[in-house]
Structures are given as C-alpha cells and as structure tokens.
Motif scaffolding. Structure first.
Motif, PDB file in Angstrom:
ATOM      1  N   CYS A  73       0.835  -1.191   0.000  1.00 22.50           N
ATOM      2  CA  CYS A  73       0.000   0.000   0.000  1.00 22.50           C
ATOM      3  C   CYS A  73       0.878   1.252   0.000  1.00 22.50           C
ATOM      4  O   CYS A  73       1.698   1.439   0.890  1.00 22.50           O
ATOM      5  CB  CYS A  73      -0.917  -0.005   1.224  1.00 22.50           C
ATOM      6  SG  CYS A  73      -1.882   1.509   1.347  1.00 22.50           S
ATOM      7  N   CYS A  76      -0.042   3.740   3.253  1.00 20.58           N
ATOM      8  CA  CYS A  76       0.391   3.520   4.632  1.00 20.58           C
ATOM      9  C   CYS A  76       1.650   2.660   4.724  1.00 20.58           C
ATOM     10  O   CYS A  76       2.059   2.263   5.810  1.00 20.58           O
ATOM     11  CB  CYS A  76      -0.742   2.924   5.472  1.00 20.58           C
ATOM     12  SG  CYS A  76      -1.179   1.248   5.016  1.00 20.58           S
ATOM     13  N   CYS A  89      -6.257  -2.059   0.591  1.00 22.60           N
ATOM     14  CA  CYS A  89      -5.419  -2.180   1.780  1.00 22.60           C
ATOM     15  C   CYS A  89      -6.261  -2.518   3.007  1.00 22.60           C
ATOM     16  O   CYS A  89      -7.212  -1.804   3.319  1.00 22.60           O
ATOM     17  CB  CYS A  89      -4.657  -0.881   2.001  1.00 22.60           C
ATOM     18  SG  CYS A  89      -3.705  -0.892   3.527  1.00 22.60           S
ATOM     19  N   THR A  91      -5.409  -2.261   6.021  1.00 25.84           N
ATOM     20  CA  THR A  91      -5.103  -1.361   7.133  1.00 25.84           C
ATOM     21  C   THR A  91      -5.815  -0.013   7.006  1.00 25.84           C
ATOM     22  O   THR A  91      -6.493   0.436   7.922  1.00 25.84           O
ATOM     23  CB  THR A  91      -3.580  -1.139   7.240  1.00 25.84           C
ATOM     24  OG1 THR A  91      -2.939  -2.410   7.263  1.00 25.84           O
ATOM     25  CG2 THR A  91      -3.223  -0.363   8.497  1.00 25.84           C
ATOM     26  N   CYS A  92      -5.671   0.610   5.832  1.00 22.48           N
ATOM     27  CA  CYS A  92      -6.232   1.960   5.686  1.00 22.48           C
ATOM     28  C   CYS A  92      -7.326   2.049   4.629  1.00 22.48           C
ATOM     29  O   CYS A  92      -7.916   3.104   4.437  1.00 22.48           O
ATOM     30  CB  CYS A  92      -5.117   2.955   5.375  1.00 22.48           C
ATOM     31  SG  CYS A  92      -4.481   2.806   3.689  1.00 22.48           S
TER      32      CYS A  92
HETATM   33 ZN   LIG Z   1      -2.832   1.199   3.495  1.00 21.47          ZN
END
Ligand SMILES: [Zn+2]
Length: 113
Positions: A73, A76, A89, A91-92
């Motif tokens: 990604c 991030c 992604c 995570t984000c």
């Molecule tokens: Zn990310």
C-alpha cells in the motif's frame, strides 16, 4: 500448454547456474511459483521430465512452493497478502496498491551433488 516453454526457460537457467558453479549433477531444485503466474506445478513437473529425459538433468526433482500474491500500500507503507484479487489495503482501505511477488517463477535453491 505454456508450461513447456517455462520448463525450457528453467532448464536454461539451471544450465547457466551449473556452469557458473561448476556443478555436474543436480538432485533437486526448489522453486517459488507465483499464485498469479498461471503455472500449474504438475504440468511444469511433467514438461520438465519430458524435456530432460536422457539429458544430464534427468531425474532432477522439482520442489515447488506456491507463493501468494502480495500487495504494497502506497498510502500507509504496509505489505499484505492479496485475497480474492481484492486490491484494497486492509489497514487503511487505500486502493493505490502495488503488487509484489506472486507472479512468475523463481529458483530458490539448488541441491547439487
Ligand atoms: Zn494502506
């Protein structure tokens, strides 16, 4: 069957390496097969056997590990495993994803005598 040309490429690579390292006999070769590479391990193994029959590479065992497609990604700076071809992604939630690994084939290890 595109595995035939892949097997031929692999043999060229192995011969180069054998010459470079002055190896005469190989026992086995470990390969990483990318999940996204569309290479069928059984088909590759079969083609390899057919082409190497009667050559110095006859009987070399191919050990193949299928490696998953990984994403990176840009937002991030995280790496993650891409599942179900979802380029998102975890995570984000970013969608600017670079793919790393999981494509093509690479020789990881050669076991020589
Ligand atoms: Zn990310």
């Amino acid at each position: 069957m595109h595995e035939m040309s892949i097997a031929q490429n692999l043999i060229d690579v192995l011969r180069d390496e054998m010459t470079k390292h002055r190896v005469k006999t190989l026992r086995s070769v470990r390969l990483d097969i990318g999940q996204m590479s569309a290479i069928v391990p059984d088909a590759l193994s079969f083609c390899f056997q057919v082409i190497t029959d009667g050559t110095e590479l006859e009987g070399v065992k191919l050990i193949m590990d299928v490696v998953p497609l990984m994403g990176y990604c840009q937002a991030c700076d995280k790496e993650f495993k891409i599942k179900d071809y979802t380029f998102l992604c975890p995570t984000c939630g970013g969608t600017k994803i670079d793919t790393i690994g999981g494509q093509g084939m690479s020789v990881v290890e050669m076991d020589a005598e």
